[in-house]
Design a protein around this motif. Sequence first.
Motif, PDB file in Angstrom:
ATOM      1  N   ARG A  21       0.981  -1.037  -0.076  1.00 32.80           N
ATOM      2  CA  ARG A  21       0.028   0.002   0.248  1.00 32.80           C
ATOM      3  C   ARG A  21       0.945   1.182   0.117  1.00 32.80           C
ATOM      4  O   ARG A  21       1.850   1.480   0.531  1.00 32.80           O
ATOM      5  CB  ARG A  21      -0.873  -0.076   1.261  1.00 32.80           C
ATOM      6  CG  ARG A  21      -1.911  -1.132   1.201  1.00 32.80           C
ATOM      7  CD  ARG A  21      -2.925  -1.008   2.263  1.00 32.80           C
ATOM      8  NE  ARG A  21      -3.731   0.112   2.105  1.00 32.80           N
ATOM      9  CZ  ARG A  21      -4.918   0.062   1.351  1.00 32.80           C
ATOM     10  NH1 ARG A  21      -5.118  -1.094   0.591  1.00 32.80           N
ATOM     11  NH2 ARG A  21      -5.668   1.034   0.873  1.00 32.80           N
ATOM     12  N   SER A  22       0.691   2.047  -0.918  1.00 33.79           N
ATOM     13  CA  SER A  22       1.419   3.459  -0.846  1.00 33.79           C
ATOM     14  C   SER A  22       0.640   4.552  -0.226  1.00 33.79           C
ATOM     15  O   SER A  22      -0.632   4.802  -0.609  1.00 33.79           O
ATOM     16  CB  SER A  22       1.744   3.906  -2.464  1.00 33.79           C
ATOM     17  OG  SER A  22       0.629   4.131  -3.121  1.00 33.79           O
ATOM     18  N   ASP A  23       0.990   5.241   0.502  1.00 39.14           N
ATOM     19  CA  ASP A  23       0.341   6.235   1.407  1.00 39.14           C
ATOM     20  C   ASP A  23      -1.230   5.978   1.717  1.00 39.14           C
ATOM     21  O   ASP A  23      -2.026   7.033   1.381  1.00 39.14           O
ATOM     22  CB  ASP A  23       0.353   7.480   0.340  1.00 39.14           C
ATOM     23  CG  ASP A  23       1.962   7.964  -0.035  1.00 39.14           C
ATOM     24  OD1 ASP A  23       2.721   7.450   0.769  1.00 39.14           O
ATOM     25  OD2 ASP A  23       2.036   8.442  -1.221  1.00 39.14           O
ATOM     26  N   GLY A  24      -1.191   4.757   1.861  1.00 34.67           N
ATOM     27  CA  GLY A  24      -2.791   4.396   2.471  1.00 34.67           C
ATOM     28  C   GLY A  24      -3.810   4.570   1.318  1.00 34.67           C
ATOM     29  O   GLY A  24      -4.891   4.033   1.519  1.00 34.67           O
ATOM     30  N   GLN A  25      -3.321   4.507  -0.081  1.00 32.03           N
ATOM     31  CA  GLN A  25      -4.112   4.630  -1.118  1.00 32.03           C
ATOM     32  C   GLN A  25      -3.899   3.470  -2.086  1.00 32.03           C
ATOM     33  O   GLN A  25      -4.876   2.556  -1.947  1.00 32.03           O
ATOM     34  CB  GLN A  25      -4.016   5.986  -1.923  1.00 32.03           C
ATOM     35  CG  GLN A  25      -4.359   7.312  -1.174  1.00 32.03           C
ATOM     36  CD  GLN A  25      -5.889   7.326  -1.225  1.00 32.03           C
ATOM     37  OE1 GLN A  25      -6.706   6.711  -2.148  1.00 32.03           O
ATOM     38  NE2 GLN A  25      -6.764   8.278  -0.586  1.00 32.03           N
ATOM     39  N   GLY A  26      -2.936   3.633  -2.945  1.00 34.22           N
ATOM     40  CA  GLY A  26      -2.786   2.538  -4.034  1.00 34.22           C
ATOM     41  C   GLY A  26      -2.407   1.269  -3.638  1.00 34.22           C
ATOM     42  O   GLY A  26      -1.839   1.290  -2.212  1.00 34.22           O
ATOM     43  N   ASP A  27      -2.760   0.416  -4.290  1.00 33.36           N
ATOM     44  CA  ASP A  27      -2.560  -1.095  -4.093  1.00 33.36           C
ATOM     45  C   ASP A  27      -2.008  -1.621  -5.073  1.00 33.36           C
ATOM     46  O   ASP A  27      -2.030  -1.583  -6.233  1.00 33.36           O
ATOM     47  CB  ASP A  27      -3.942  -1.857  -3.545  1.00 33.36           C
ATOM     48  CG  ASP A  27      -3.784  -3.021  -2.648  1.00 33.36           C
ATOM     49  OD1 ASP A  27      -4.849  -3.715  -2.333  1.00 33.36           O
ATOM     50  OD2 ASP A  27      -2.573  -3.213  -2.021  1.00 33.36           O
ATOM     51  N   GLY A  28      -1.050  -2.785  -4.783  1.00 32.87           N
ATOM     52  CA  GLY A  28      -0.226  -3.434  -5.734  1.00 32.87           C
ATOM     53  C   GLY A  28       0.024  -4.729  -4.957  1.00 32.87           C
ATOM     54  O   GLY A  28      -0.042  -5.172  -3.653  1.00 32.87           O
TER      55      GLY A  28
ATOM     56  N   CYS B   6      -2.524  -0.578  -9.022  1.00 34.63           N
ATOM     57  CA  CYS B   6      -3.309   0.132  -9.361  1.00 34.63           C
ATOM     58  C   CYS B   6      -2.784   1.698  -9.899  1.00 34.63           C
ATOM     59  O   CYS B   6      -1.886   2.212  -9.432  1.00 34.63           O
ATOM     60  CB  CYS B   6      -4.388   0.637  -8.182  1.00 34.63           C
ATOM     61  SG  CYS B   6      -5.143  -0.721  -7.602  1.00 34.63           S
ATOM     62  N   ARG B   7      -3.599   2.031 -11.082  1.00 36.17           N
ATOM     63  CA  ARG B   7      -3.266   3.329 -11.730  1.00 36.17           C
ATOM     64  C   ARG B   7      -3.026   4.369 -10.839  1.00 36.17           C
ATOM     65  O   ARG B   7      -2.164   5.284 -10.947  1.00 36.17           O
ATOM     66  CB  ARG B   7      -3.980   3.704 -12.966  1.00 36.17           C
ATOM     67  CG  ARG B   7      -4.097   2.803 -14.064  1.00 36.17           C
ATOM     68  CD  ARG B   7      -4.791   3.227 -15.100  1.00 36.17           C
ATOM     69  NE  ARG B   7      -4.901   2.123 -16.377  1.00 36.17           N
ATOM     70  CZ  ARG B   7      -4.281   1.968 -17.230  1.00 36.17           C
ATOM     71  NH1 ARG B   7      -3.032   2.806 -17.344  1.00 36.17           N
ATOM     72  NH2 ARG B   7      -4.308   0.961 -18.011  1.00 36.17           N
ATOM     73  N   ARG B   8      -3.839   4.546  -9.835  1.00 36.92           N
ATOM     74  CA  ARG B   8      -3.805   5.880  -8.869  1.00 36.92           C
ATOM     75  C   ARG B   8      -2.566   5.784  -7.877  1.00 36.92           C
ATOM     76  O   ARG B   8      -2.130   6.746  -7.108  1.00 36.92           O
ATOM     77  CB  ARG B   8      -5.009   5.720  -8.073  1.00 36.92           C
ATOM     78  CG  ARG B   8      -5.101   4.688  -7.207  1.00 36.92           C
ATOM     79  CD  ARG B   8      -6.149   4.587  -6.001  1.00 36.92           C
ATOM     80  NE  ARG B   8      -6.193   3.687  -5.255  1.00 36.92           N
ATOM     81  CZ  ARG B   8      -7.096   2.707  -5.186  1.00 36.92           C
ATOM     82  NH1 ARG B   8      -8.340   2.843  -5.836  1.00 36.92           N
ATOM     83  NH2 ARG B   8      -7.327   1.741  -4.470  1.00 36.92           N
ATOM     84  N   ALA B   9      -1.866   4.614  -8.112  1.00 40.47           N
ATOM     85  CA  ALA B   9      -0.419   4.481  -7.363  1.00 40.47           C
ATOM     86  C   ALA B   9       0.711   4.866  -7.963  1.00 40.47           C
ATOM     87  O   ALA B   9       1.540   3.825  -8.021  1.00 40.47           O
ATOM     88  CB  ALA B   9      -0.386   3.191  -6.388  1.00 40.47           C
ATOM     89  N   ALA B  10       0.686   5.663  -8.665  1.00 38.99           N
ATOM     90  CA  ALA B  10       1.861   6.033  -9.592  1.00 38.99           C
ATOM     91  C   ALA B  10       3.259   5.955  -8.802  1.00 38.99           C
ATOM     92  O   ALA B  10       3.271   6.657  -7.577  1.00 38.99           O
ATOM     93  CB  ALA B  10       1.907   7.576 -10.078  1.00 38.99           C
ATOM     94  N   GLY B  11       4.241   5.155  -9.273  1.00 37.76           N
ATOM     95  CA  GLY B  11       5.344   4.991  -8.501  1.00 37.76           C
ATOM     96  C   GLY B  11       5.540   3.793  -7.649  1.00 37.76           C
ATOM     97  O   GLY B  11       6.725   3.514  -7.374  1.00 37.76           O
TER      98      GLY B  11
END
Length: 131
Positions: free
Chosen positions: A20-27, A51-56
């Motif tokens: 989880r990145s910054d509590g948002q994006g998932d991969g 997920c596209r919203r988790a750029a980087g």
Amino acid sequence: MSWSACVRNTGSAPTWARGRSDGQGDGHLRGRGRRADVGGSSVYVHRMAVCRRAAGLGALMLDWASDAARLSGAATLRLDCVRANTRLRAYYEARGFVHRGDVTVGGAPGQREGEGPVTWVSRYERDVSAG
């Protein structure tokens, strides 16, 4: 950006990681474990998705997988993708993966059952020995 991973190990290499990145994006990604192939031992990334919203997040996960591969004693991190996906191929190449050839596999992408259509995939490799 930072990310945290939940990892389950079975043997010499991670079986999977979910981030989880910054509590948002998932991969997520799966490692297929160390395998002695022609040219040395490798850990294979299998079924990576972000997920596209988790750029980087994808780059961070590949770096993490490289570290995990090196710590397991592997010399390289390997993956493949559908040969026709030029955007994904460019993404991997920009992150230090080197194209090692194209091969055919049986079955639809993600199934690899040996039955059904034949799919061309491009094989990539990243040296992880230096750290």
